[in-house]
Design a protein around this motif. Structure first.
Motif, PDB file in Angstrom:
ATOM      1  N   TRP A   1       5.754  -5.152  -2.733  1.00  0.00           N
ATOM      2  CA  TRP A   1       5.885  -3.847  -3.386  1.00  0.00           C
ATOM      3  C   TRP A   1       5.690  -2.725  -2.360  1.00  0.00           C
ATOM      4  O   TRP A   1       4.748  -1.956  -2.416  1.00  0.00           O
ATOM      5  CB  TRP A   1       4.878  -3.730  -4.533  1.00  0.00           C
ATOM      6  N   PHE A  13      10.605  -0.251  -3.441  1.00  0.00           N
ATOM      7  CA  PHE A  13      10.768   0.763  -4.488  1.00  0.00           C
ATOM      8  C   PHE A  13      12.039   1.586  -4.250  1.00  0.00           C
ATOM      9  O   PHE A  13      12.674   2.047  -5.205  1.00  0.00           O
ATOM     10  CB  PHE A  13       9.543   1.671  -4.551  1.00  0.00           C
ATOM     11  N   GLN A  72      -2.136  -3.001 -10.830  1.00  0.00           N
ATOM     12  CA  GLN A  72      -0.769  -3.268 -10.389  1.00  0.00           C
ATOM     13  C   GLN A  72       0.253  -2.716 -11.385  1.00  0.00           C
ATOM     14  O   GLN A  72       1.295  -2.194 -10.984  1.00  0.00           O
ATOM     15  CB  GLN A  72      -0.582  -4.773 -10.200  1.00  0.00           C
ATOM     16  N   VAL A  89       3.453   0.310 -10.947  1.00  0.00           N
ATOM     17  CA  VAL A  89       4.843   0.281 -11.414  1.00  0.00           C
ATOM     18  C   VAL A  89       5.118   1.439 -12.364  1.00  0.00           C
ATOM     19  O   VAL A  89       6.169   2.090 -12.290  1.00  0.00           O
ATOM     20  CB  VAL A  89       5.145  -1.072 -12.105  1.00  0.00           C
TER      21      VAL A  89
END
Length: 295
Positions: A152, A157, A191, A195
Protein backbone atom coordinates in the motif's frame (compact mmCIF):
# COMPACT_ATOMS: atom_id res chain seq x y z
CA UNK A 1 -3.76 -66.94 -2.73
CA UNK A 2 -1.82 -63.69 -2.82
CA UNK A 3 -2.77 -61.02 -0.33
CA UNK A 4 -2.69 -57.29 -1.04
CA UNK A 5 -2.14 -54.47 1.43
CA UNK A 6 -5.33 -52.65 2.31
CA UNK A 7 -5.39 -48.89 1.64
CA UNK A 8 -8.31 -46.81 2.88
CA UNK A 9 -10.27 -45.23 0.05
CA UNK A 10 -9.61 -41.71 1.39
CA UNK A 11 -5.85 -42.34 1.28
CA UNK A 12 -6.06 -43.60 -2.31
CA UNK A 13 -8.24 -40.66 -3.32
CA UNK A 14 -5.88 -38.17 -1.65
CA UNK A 15 -2.88 -39.65 -3.45
CA UNK A 16 -4.77 -39.47 -6.75
CA UNK A 17 -5.65 -35.78 -6.21
CA UNK A 18 -2.05 -34.90 -5.30
CA UNK A 19 -0.82 -36.73 -8.40
CA UNK A 20 -3.37 -34.88 -10.54
CA UNK A 21 -2.27 -31.58 -9.01
CA UNK A 22 1.39 -32.19 -9.85
CA UNK A 23 0.48 -33.36 -13.36
CA UNK A 24 -1.45 -30.15 -14.03
CA UNK A 25 1.44 -28.00 -12.81
CA UNK A 26 3.84 -29.96 -15.01
CA UNK A 27 1.53 -29.46 -17.99
CA UNK A 28 1.34 -25.71 -17.30
CA UNK A 29 5.13 -25.49 -17.23
CA UNK A 30 5.54 -27.12 -20.64
CA UNK A 31 2.36 -26.38 -22.62
CA UNK A 32 2.31 -23.32 -24.90
CA UNK A 33 -0.69 -24.03 -27.12
CA UNK A 34 -3.29 -21.25 -26.84
CA UNK A 35 -5.96 -23.95 -27.22
CA UNK A 36 -4.73 -26.39 -24.56
CA UNK A 37 -3.34 -23.91 -22.02
CA UNK A 38 -6.70 -22.38 -20.92
CA UNK A 39 -8.21 -25.85 -20.51
CA UNK A 40 -5.37 -26.92 -18.21
CA UNK A 41 -5.98 -23.76 -16.18
CA UNK A 42 -9.70 -24.52 -15.96
CA UNK A 43 -8.90 -27.99 -14.62
CA UNK A 44 -6.51 -26.52 -12.03
CA UNK A 45 -9.08 -23.88 -11.02
CA UNK A 46 -11.73 -26.56 -10.55
CA UNK A 47 -9.36 -28.74 -8.55
CA UNK A 48 -8.23 -25.80 -6.39
CA UNK A 49 -11.80 -24.79 -5.51
CA UNK A 50 -13.17 -28.29 -4.82
CA UNK A 51 -10.37 -30.50 -3.47
CA UNK A 52 -9.75 -30.56 0.33
CA UNK A 53 -6.38 -28.81 0.27
CA UNK A 54 -6.59 -28.21 4.00
CA UNK A 55 -6.01 -31.99 4.29
CA UNK A 56 -3.87 -32.49 1.17
CA UNK A 57 -1.54 -29.62 2.08
CA UNK A 58 -1.98 -25.91 1.46
CA UNK A 59 1.66 -25.80 0.31
CA UNK A 60 0.40 -27.42 -2.89
CA UNK A 61 -1.66 -24.29 -3.53
CA UNK A 62 1.24 -21.94 -2.82
CA UNK A 63 3.35 -23.91 -5.30
CA UNK A 64 0.62 -23.50 -7.90
CA UNK A 65 0.27 -19.79 -7.18
CA UNK A 66 4.02 -19.25 -7.42
CA UNK A 67 4.07 -20.93 -10.84
CA UNK A 68 1.05 -18.93 -12.05
CA UNK A 69 2.49 -15.56 -11.02
CA UNK A 70 5.71 -16.42 -12.86
CA UNK A 71 3.86 -17.54 -16.00
CA UNK A 72 1.60 -14.47 -16.07
CA UNK A 73 4.61 -12.35 -17.00
CA UNK A 74 6.67 -14.91 -18.91
CA UNK A 75 4.48 -17.27 -20.92
CA UNK A 76 3.93 -16.58 -24.63
CA UNK A 77 1.02 -18.10 -26.58
CA UNK A 78 -0.90 -17.28 -29.75
CA UNK A 79 -3.70 -15.71 -27.71
CA UNK A 80 -2.14 -13.84 -24.81
CA UNK A 81 -5.38 -12.14 -23.74
CA UNK A 82 -7.30 -15.39 -23.13
CA UNK A 83 -4.23 -17.00 -21.59
CA UNK A 84 -3.61 -14.18 -19.13
CA UNK A 85 -7.29 -13.93 -18.23
CA UNK A 86 -7.39 -17.66 -17.46
CA UNK A 87 -4.18 -17.49 -15.38
CA UNK A 88 -5.41 -14.51 -13.35
CA UNK A 89 -8.79 -16.14 -12.77
CA UNK A 90 -7.05 -19.28 -11.54
CA UNK A 91 -4.77 -17.23 -9.28
CA UNK A 92 -7.67 -15.33 -7.68
CA UNK A 93 -9.53 -18.62 -7.13
CA UNK A 94 -6.51 -20.13 -5.38
CA UNK A 95 -6.03 -17.07 -3.16
CA UNK A 96 -9.66 -17.24 -2.03
CA UNK A 97 -9.72 -21.02 -1.53
CA UNK A 98 -8.06 -21.14 1.90
CA UNK A 99 -8.90 -17.75 3.48
CA UNK A 100 -6.13 -16.47 5.74
CA UNK A 101 -4.29 -19.80 5.97
CA UNK A 102 -0.85 -19.62 7.57
CA UNK A 103 0.96 -21.11 4.59
CA UNK A 104 -0.68 -18.74 2.12
CA UNK A 105 -0.14 -15.78 4.44
CA UNK A 106 3.58 -16.60 4.68
CA UNK A 107 3.95 -17.03 0.93
CA UNK A 108 2.09 -13.81 0.02
CA UNK A 109 3.97 -11.85 2.70
CA UNK A 110 7.17 -12.84 0.90
CA UNK A 111 5.67 -12.02 -2.52
CA UNK A 112 4.56 -8.40 -2.18
CA UNK A 113 6.72 -7.47 -5.18
CA UNK A 114 4.83 -9.99 -7.35
CA UNK A 115 1.48 -8.75 -6.04
CA UNK A 116 2.62 -5.22 -6.87
CA UNK A 117 3.30 -6.34 -10.46
CA UNK A 118 -0.23 -7.72 -10.76
CA UNK A 119 -1.61 -4.43 -9.45
CA UNK A 120 0.51 -2.57 -12.01
CA UNK A 121 -0.87 -4.91 -14.69
CA UNK A 122 -4.40 -4.00 -13.59
CA UNK A 123 -3.61 -0.33 -13.96
CA UNK A 124 -1.85 -0.59 -17.34
CA UNK A 125 -4.10 0.99 -19.99
CA UNK A 126 -2.14 -0.75 -22.74
CA UNK A 127 -3.52 -4.11 -21.55
CA UNK A 128 -6.88 -5.47 -22.68
CA UNK A 129 -9.77 -4.61 -20.36
CA UNK A 130 -10.45 -8.33 -19.74
CA UNK A 131 -6.90 -8.81 -18.48
CA UNK A 132 -7.07 -5.70 -16.28
CA UNK A 133 -10.43 -6.73 -14.81
CA UNK A 134 -9.15 -10.19 -13.86
CA UNK A 135 -5.97 -8.64 -12.42
CA UNK A 136 -8.14 -6.48 -10.19
CA UNK A 137 -10.10 -9.60 -9.20
CA UNK A 138 -6.87 -11.24 -8.04
CA UNK A 139 -5.93 -8.11 -6.10
CA UNK A 140 -9.44 -8.02 -4.58
CA UNK A 141 -9.07 -11.56 -3.22
CA UNK A 142 -5.67 -10.65 -1.81
CA UNK A 143 -6.98 -7.41 -0.29
CA UNK A 144 -9.83 -9.22 1.46
CA UNK A 145 -7.93 -12.17 2.91
CA UNK A 146 -4.30 -10.98 3.01
CA UNK A 147 -4.38 -7.19 3.32
CA UNK A 148 -0.72 -6.82 4.26
CA UNK A 149 0.42 -8.73 1.17
CA UNK A 150 -0.44 -5.70 -0.97
CA UNK A 151 2.20 -2.95 -1.02
CA UNK A 152 0.00 0.00 0.00
CA UNK A 153 2.52 2.55 -1.21
CA UNK A 154 1.98 5.92 -2.86
CA UNK A 155 2.56 4.30 -6.26
CA UNK A 156 -0.09 1.64 -5.50
CA UNK A 157 -2.63 4.30 -4.57
CA UNK A 158 -1.67 6.18 -7.75
CA UNK A 159 -2.54 3.08 -9.80
CA UNK A 160 -5.92 2.86 -8.06
CA UNK A 161 -6.54 6.59 -8.48
CA UNK A 162 -5.85 6.32 -12.22
CA UNK A 163 -8.15 3.31 -12.43
CA UNK A 164 -10.98 5.28 -10.78
CA UNK A 165 -10.48 7.89 -13.53
CA UNK A 166 -10.32 5.32 -16.33
CA UNK A 167 -12.45 5.77 -19.45
CA UNK A 168 -13.62 2.14 -19.10
CA UNK A 169 -16.48 1.94 -16.59
CA UNK A 170 -15.70 -1.75 -15.99
CA UNK A 171 -12.21 -0.83 -14.79
CA UNK A 172 -13.59 1.89 -12.49
CA UNK A 173 -16.01 -0.65 -10.97
CA UNK A 174 -13.22 -3.23 -10.59
CA UNK A 175 -11.04 -0.68 -8.77
CA UNK A 176 -13.94 0.31 -6.49
CA UNK A 177 -14.64 -3.34 -5.63
CA UNK A 178 -10.95 -3.92 -4.91
CA UNK A 179 -10.86 -1.01 -2.45
CA UNK A 180 -14.14 -2.14 -0.92
CA UNK A 181 -12.80 -5.67 -0.35
CA UNK A 182 -9.82 -4.12 1.41
CA UNK A 183 -12.18 -2.63 4.03
CA UNK A 184 -14.23 -5.81 4.58
CA UNK A 185 -11.72 -8.55 5.22
CA UNK A 186 -8.71 -9.08 7.47
CA UNK A 187 -7.61 -5.43 7.60
CA UNK A 188 -7.30 -3.85 11.03
CA UNK A 189 -9.25 -0.71 11.91
CA UNK A 190 -6.16 1.39 11.26
CA UNK A 191 -5.63 -0.23 7.87
CA UNK A 192 -9.29 0.30 6.90
CA UNK A 193 -8.98 3.97 7.79
CA UNK A 194 -5.99 4.21 5.44
CA UNK A 195 -8.18 3.02 2.56
CA UNK A 196 -11.18 5.15 3.58
CA UNK A 197 -9.07 8.30 3.72
CA UNK A 198 -8.01 7.61 0.15
CA UNK A 199 -11.57 6.86 -0.98
CA UNK A 200 -13.48 9.66 0.71
CA UNK A 201 -10.75 12.24 0.26
CA UNK A 202 -10.41 11.55 -3.46
CA UNK A 203 -12.51 10.26 -6.31
CA UNK A 204 -15.34 8.44 -4.51
CA UNK A 205 -17.54 11.49 -3.76
CA UNK A 206 -17.16 12.61 -7.38
CA UNK A 207 -18.33 9.21 -8.64
CA UNK A 208 -21.49 9.57 -6.55
CA UNK A 209 -22.23 13.23 -7.35
CA UNK A 210 -25.17 13.28 -9.77
CA UNK A 211 -24.33 16.83 -10.78
CA UNK A 212 -21.17 15.65 -12.50
CA UNK A 213 -23.16 13.25 -14.71
CA UNK A 214 -20.86 10.26 -14.67
CA UNK A 215 -21.44 8.39 -17.90
CA UNK A 216 -22.10 5.10 -16.13
CA UNK A 217 -24.97 4.66 -13.68
CA UNK A 218 -23.40 1.31 -12.76
CA UNK A 219 -20.31 3.15 -11.50
CA UNK A 220 -22.47 5.50 -9.38
CA UNK A 221 -24.39 2.57 -7.91
CA UNK A 222 -21.16 0.72 -7.11
CA UNK A 223 -19.64 3.81 -5.47
CA UNK A 224 -22.75 4.20 -3.31
CA UNK A 225 -22.64 0.53 -2.30
CA UNK A 226 -19.02 1.03 -1.23
CA UNK A 227 -20.09 3.87 1.06
CA UNK A 228 -22.87 1.73 2.56
CA UNK A 229 -20.33 -0.96 3.51
CA UNK A 230 -18.44 1.42 5.80
CA UNK A 231 -18.28 0.11 9.34
CA UNK A 232 -19.29 2.14 12.37
CA UNK A 233 -15.72 2.11 13.74
CA UNK A 234 -14.53 3.71 10.52
CA UNK A 235 -16.91 6.63 11.08
CA UNK A 236 -15.36 7.38 14.48
CA UNK A 237 -11.84 7.24 13.05
CA UNK A 238 -12.60 9.79 10.32
CA UNK A 239 -13.87 12.85 12.19
CA UNK A 240 -13.15 15.23 9.33
CA UNK A 241 -15.51 13.27 7.08
CA UNK A 242 -18.75 13.51 9.01
CA UNK A 243 -21.71 11.21 8.63
CA UNK A 244 -23.85 14.27 7.85
CA UNK A 245 -21.62 14.98 4.86
CA UNK A 246 -22.17 11.43 3.65
CA UNK A 247 -25.92 11.76 4.06
CA UNK A 248 -25.87 14.96 2.05
CA UNK A 249 -23.82 13.24 -0.61
CA UNK A 250 -26.28 10.34 -0.84
CA UNK A 251 -29.55 12.27 -0.62
CA UNK A 252 -29.33 13.88 -4.05
CA UNK A 253 -29.04 10.59 -6.01
CA UNK A 254 -31.63 9.04 -3.67
CA UNK A 255 -34.12 11.76 -4.48
CA UNK A 256 -33.20 12.86 -7.99
CA UNK A 257 -31.32 10.17 -9.93
CA UNK A 258 -33.29 8.94 -12.94
CA UNK A 259 -31.79 5.45 -12.75
CA UNK A 260 -33.73 3.23 -10.35
CA UNK A 261 -30.78 0.98 -9.28
CA UNK A 262 -28.86 4.13 -8.27
CA UNK A 263 -31.79 5.42 -6.20
CA UNK A 264 -32.21 1.99 -4.56
CA UNK A 265 -28.49 1.86 -3.71
CA UNK A 266 -28.66 5.39 -2.28
CA UNK A 267 -31.62 4.66 0.01
CA UNK A 268 -30.00 1.39 1.08
CA UNK A 269 -26.81 3.27 1.97
CA UNK A 270 -28.77 5.92 3.87
CA UNK A 271 -30.44 3.19 5.90
CA UNK A 272 -27.25 1.25 6.56
CA UNK A 273 -25.79 1.05 10.04
CA UNK A 274 -22.66 3.01 9.14
CA UNK A 275 -24.64 6.04 8.02
CA UNK A 276 -27.52 5.72 10.45
CA UNK A 277 -25.17 5.88 13.43
CA UNK A 278 -24.80 9.63 13.25
CA UNK A 279 -25.08 12.44 15.80
CA UNK A 280 -28.35 14.39 15.98
CA UNK A 281 -28.90 16.61 12.98
CA UNK A 282 -28.60 20.34 13.52
CA UNK A 283 -31.35 22.69 12.38
CA UNK A 284 -29.09 23.66 9.47
CA UNK A 285 -28.82 20.01 8.40
CA UNK A 286 -32.59 19.53 8.55
CA UNK A 287 -33.10 22.72 6.50
CA UNK A 288 -30.61 21.44 3.90
CA UNK A 289 -32.44 18.10 3.66
CA UNK A 290 -35.78 19.88 3.21
CA UNK A 291 -34.31 22.07 0.47
CA UNK A 292 -32.74 19.06 -1.26
CA UNK A 293 -36.05 17.20 -1.33
CA UNK A 294 -37.75 20.06 -3.16
CA UNK A 295 -35.07 20.60 -5.83
Amino acid sequence: PKTQAFSPFTTTLGSTLISLHHSLLSALSSERSSICFPHILKCLTLLATTAPYDKLGVDLLTDALQLLITLIFQVQTDDMISTRVAMLLCASSIIGTQPSSQQMTKYLAESTAHIGRILALAGDRREASQVRTEAFRAISSTARYYFEAIPWTASAFAVLENALNDYDSGIRIAALKTLNEATLGTATAQQRVLVWRFLLGGKLPLLVDIGLHDRSSAVRACAIEVISSRQADDCKALPEITTTQLCRLLLIPALKDQVIPVRVASWSALGSQSVALCPPYSSEDIKWIEDASTL
